[in-house]
Design a protein around this motif. Sequence first.
Motif, PDB file in Angstrom:
ATOM      1  N   PHE A  83      -3.707   0.343  -9.349  1.00 26.25           N
ATOM      2  CA  PHE A  83      -4.032   0.467  -8.197  1.00 26.25           C
ATOM      3  C   PHE A  83      -5.203   0.366  -7.877  1.00 26.25           C
ATOM      4  O   PHE A  83      -6.045   1.206  -7.928  1.00 26.25           O
ATOM      5  N   ASP A  84      -5.779  -0.899  -7.310  1.00 16.93           N
ATOM      6  CA  ASP A  84      -7.062  -1.052  -6.810  1.00 16.93           C
ATOM      7  C   ASP A  84      -7.227  -0.580  -5.599  1.00 16.93           C
ATOM      8  O   ASP A  84      -7.440  -1.176  -4.461  1.00 16.93           O
ATOM      9  N   ARG A  85      -7.660   0.771  -5.421  1.00 20.96           N
ATOM     10  CA  ARG A  85      -7.566   1.365  -4.176  1.00 20.96           C
ATOM     11  C   ARG A  85      -8.772   1.121  -3.319  1.00 20.96           C
ATOM     12  O   ARG A  85      -8.514   0.926  -1.770  1.00 20.96           O
ATOM     13  N   ARG A  86      -9.995   0.826  -3.666  1.00 19.82           N
ATOM     14  CA  ARG A  86     -11.157   0.318  -2.839  1.00 19.82           C
ATOM     15  C   ARG A  86     -10.454  -1.020  -2.327  1.00 19.82           C
ATOM     16  O   ARG A  86     -10.990  -1.244  -0.996  1.00 19.82           O
ATOM     17  N   ALA A  87     -10.055  -1.806  -3.117  1.00 22.23           N
ATOM     18  CA  ALA A  87      -9.999  -3.210  -2.510  1.00 22.23           C
ATOM     19  C   ALA A  87      -8.757  -2.863  -1.639  1.00 22.23           C
ATOM     20  O   ALA A  87      -8.712  -3.716  -0.415  1.00 22.23           O
ATOM     21  N   PHE A  88      -7.809  -2.294  -1.708  1.00 20.09           N
ATOM     22  CA  PHE A  88      -6.680  -1.928  -0.993  1.00 20.09           C
ATOM     23  C   PHE A  88      -7.127  -1.473   0.530  1.00 20.09           C
ATOM     24  O   PHE A  88      -7.175  -1.963   1.653  1.00 20.09           O
ATOM     25  N   VAL A  89      -8.129  -0.494   0.455  1.00 12.11           N
ATOM     26  CA  VAL A  89      -8.615   0.182   1.688  1.00 12.11           C
ATOM     27  C   VAL A  89      -9.608  -0.799   2.601  1.00 12.11           C
ATOM     28  O   VAL A  89      -9.772  -0.778   3.630  1.00 12.11           O
ATOM     29  N   ARG A  90     -10.168  -1.609   1.696  1.00  9.47           N
ATOM     30  CA  ARG A  90     -11.272  -2.367   2.374  1.00  9.47           C
ATOM     31  C   ARG A  90     -10.193  -3.583   3.452  1.00  9.47           C
ATOM     32  O   ARG A  90     -10.879  -4.078   4.347  1.00  9.47           O
TER      33      ARG A  90
END
Length: 120
Positions: free
Chosen positions: A16-23
Amino acid sequence: MPHITVDYSAQLAGVFDRRAFVRELHPMVVEETGSAGACKTFFRPVAETCVGDRDGAQVGFVHVDVGLLPGRSEELKARLSDGVLALLGKHLPGQDDYEVVASAEVRDLAGSYRLSHLQQ
């Protein structure tokens, strides 16, 4: 405001790419809701999850909760929930060995909600 909480099965942490998701999530939420405030997001890995009678080894689970100041229509909230789910699909690649179940809820913050910036 908005306040966002993302609970997810701990075994998804590596995929789960959380940083890319939140960006992508923050601008989408602000644009969709017309919020003037900055989004704040908590990511919380959950050690143990179950979906139906299956445990976390068989199925991963992600739930996104978006809290907004009252006044948005139910249609807007539903549209934002759909957008959040679509975005999750982009940042949670399909898994061969188990299923991932995702949900989203957009809700009103309680009338007691307050925000403070504390200085140290």
